[in-house]
Design an enzyme around this catalytic site. Structure first.
Site, mmCIF file in Angstrom:
data_model
loop_
_atom_site.group_PDB
_atom_site.id
_atom_site.type_symbol
_atom_site.label_atom_id
_atom_site.label_comp_id
_atom_site.label_asym_id
_atom_site.label_seq_id
_atom_site.Cartn_x
_atom_site.Cartn_y
_atom_site.Cartn_z
ATOM 1 N N ASP A 123 -5.148 -99.648 1.807
ATOM 2 C CA ASP A 123 -3.327 -99.741 1.824
ATOM 3 C C ASP A 123 -2.500 -101.357 1.518
ATOM 4 O OD1 ASP A 123 -3.806 -101.413 4.623
ATOM 5 O OD2 ASP A 123 -2.415 -99.700 5.241
ATOM 6 N N SER B 120 3.034 -101.194 6.268
ATOM 7 C CA SER B 120 1.850 -100.699 5.826
ATOM 8 C C SER B 120 1.765 -100.092 4.843
ATOM 9 C CB SER B 120 1.208 -99.735 7.825
ATOM 10 O OG SER B 120 -0.298 -99.202 7.074
HETATM 11 MG MG MG Z 1 -1.716 -100.816 7.665
#
Ligand code: MG
Length: 453
Positions: free
Chosen positions: A236, A98
């Site tokens: 992200d 992430s």
């Molecule tokens: Mg993420």
């Protein structure tokens, strides 16, 4: 309940040198095959330099356990969840850390319906990995790999699910992550004029740190102003998250986006439930109630079970939004399309829509160093102290730390992080004066129970 050892709040994450190694991935692949009883698994990854290496090891594990692998290569996490459901696979896995720094990587799993793995699934996988290890399939039952282009069907499905009334001018910042493969093209196909920032794949994340927070989005805010865009959007690294910037170049609070979409979802479904995390604004309850819906709060990183239990029409924690009308996974790309739909329908600038729809209360957040061994004692002390000093208490929520709601809607939350040696204080007042007053109580508690030793 047994405590997780490998998994954190969202999958496994950590440095590839010490934690998320090829050896671990090999075992995890075998363990997943074991857990689901072989079956088909969709595997995808973000753009990290270690992604291909870890995918190979994980895939080998799945094949050795007798699972077939549908390899979709680099793809946003929500696209992987979508593909699991669309292809009727037994599970999905995304190799991503992430918004962690570039030397990290990790993995998270999806169930056959596209929801994230719940605690029981993660514990079962851990038990296999940390115990005797996965069972191996015999030579004539080893799995096969199939490659699949998942981007095109995902993009087409989003396009079918939104109606954009007029093209907008949009600046998109994909953090050099997997969203680069979908969001700019999607918005163009929805009729928008798109200006891109950091929208080529690069696992070194050269443009900005991947977490879509205001302190990382200076270029986006400036570019929105410079090119006179209607709004800006940011993801992200794996594009399950979204952040927005209004036409003035101001960051839109994550909580305001939750409230805005929650209200729309409740109106569209003529009532219904919304799930949000314990740390978001009380404005969410207010707009949801105004639209005839009900809000439920859960611990952070923990909304899937509550969302299913309450049959929610929308769920969200800061940056992660779930549109149940499309799929039960956090989807920053679908969120981007929905925001374009919403702004294009209103014929008003985003700042005005937000000012009209979502009350903006002053809020305060701060983190404090809190060693793991002091967390329990700190929470006991804080709970008692806050309850003794905050007046006009309406109710107390104990789902993750302690949130004390006052009768007028203001609140104070103290919690400890599940993954880091940190404690967090969050306060929301109806006015700046009230915020200061509640903040003082919180800080005095922190001084007594954390800093006094
Ligand atoms: Mg993420």
């Amino acid at each position: 309940m047994r405590k997780k050892q490998l998994f954190g709040t969202r999958g496994i994450r950590g440095p590839i040198a010490t934690k998320v190694t090829p050896e671990l991935m090999l075992k995890l692949g075998g363990a997943l095959a074991d857990y689901i009883g072989r079956g088909k698994v969709v595997v995808g990854r973000d753009v990290r330099t270690s992604g291909e290496m870890l995918t190979c090891a994980f895939t080998a594990g799945l094949l050795s356990g007798g699972s077939d692998v549908i390899d979709i290569g680099i793809a946003p996490s929500p696209c992987i969840a979508f593909t699991v459901r669309a292809l009727g696979a037994s599970a999905g896995a995304v190799i991503t850390a992430s918004h962690n720094p570039p030397p990290d990587n990790g993995i998270a799993f999806y169930r056959s319906d596209g929801t994230e793995f719940l605690l029981e699934g993660e514990l079962a996988i851990e038990e296999i990995v940390l115990g005797q290890g996965p069972k191996r399939a015999s030579w004539d039952a080893i799995g096969h790999v199939q490659h699949h282009n998942a981007i095109a069907p995902y993009l087409a499905a989003i396009k079918r699910s939104v109606k954009v009334k007029r093209g907008l001018k949009v600046v998109v910042d994909c953090a050099n992550g997997a969203g680069s493969l979908v969001t700019p093209q999607l918005l163009r196909e929805l009729g928008c004029k798109v200006v891109t920032l950091n929208s080529h794949l690069d696992g070194h994340f050269p443009g900005r740190p991947s977490e879509p927070q205001p302190w990382n989005l200076g270029d986006l805010m400036r570019t929105v102003r410079e090119v006179g865009a209607d709004l800006g959007l940011a993801h992200d690294g794996d594009a399950d998250r979204i952040a927005a910037v209004d036409e003035r170049g101001n960051f839109v609070k994550h909580d305001a986006l939750i409230a805005l979409f929650a209200e729309r979802a409740v109106m569209a479904s003529k009532g219904g439930s919304v799930v949000t995390s314990v740390n978001t604004t009380a404005a969410i309850e207010e707009v949801v109630a105004g639209a005839g819906g009900k809000t439920f709060r859960t611990g952070l990183g923990n909304f899937t079970a509550a969302m299913l239990e309450h049959k929610a029409c929308f769920a969200g924690e800061p940056g992660k939004l779930v549109f149940l009308e499309f799929g039960p996974w956090a989807d920053g790309i679908f969120a981007a399309a929905k925001l374009i739909e919403l702004v294009s329908a209103d014929r008003k600038p985003l700042s005005k829509i937000l000012a009209e729809r979502v009350p903006d209360f002053p809020m305060y957040h701060e983190d404090f160093a809190c060693p793991d061994e002091r967390k329990a004692e700190f929470m006991r002390g804080m709970r008692e102290y806050i309850l003794k000093n905050v007046d006009e208490v309406r109710d107390v929520l104990d789902v993750d730390g302690v949130r004390v709601n006052r009768k007028n809607g203001s609140w104070i939350l103290v919690r400890v992080s599940g993954t880091e040696p940190k404690a967090r204080l969050v306060v929301e007042g109806r006015t700046k004066e009230e915020l200061e007053r509640l903040k003082k109580i919180g800080l005095e508690g922190v001084r007594r129970f954390l800093k006094s030793k």
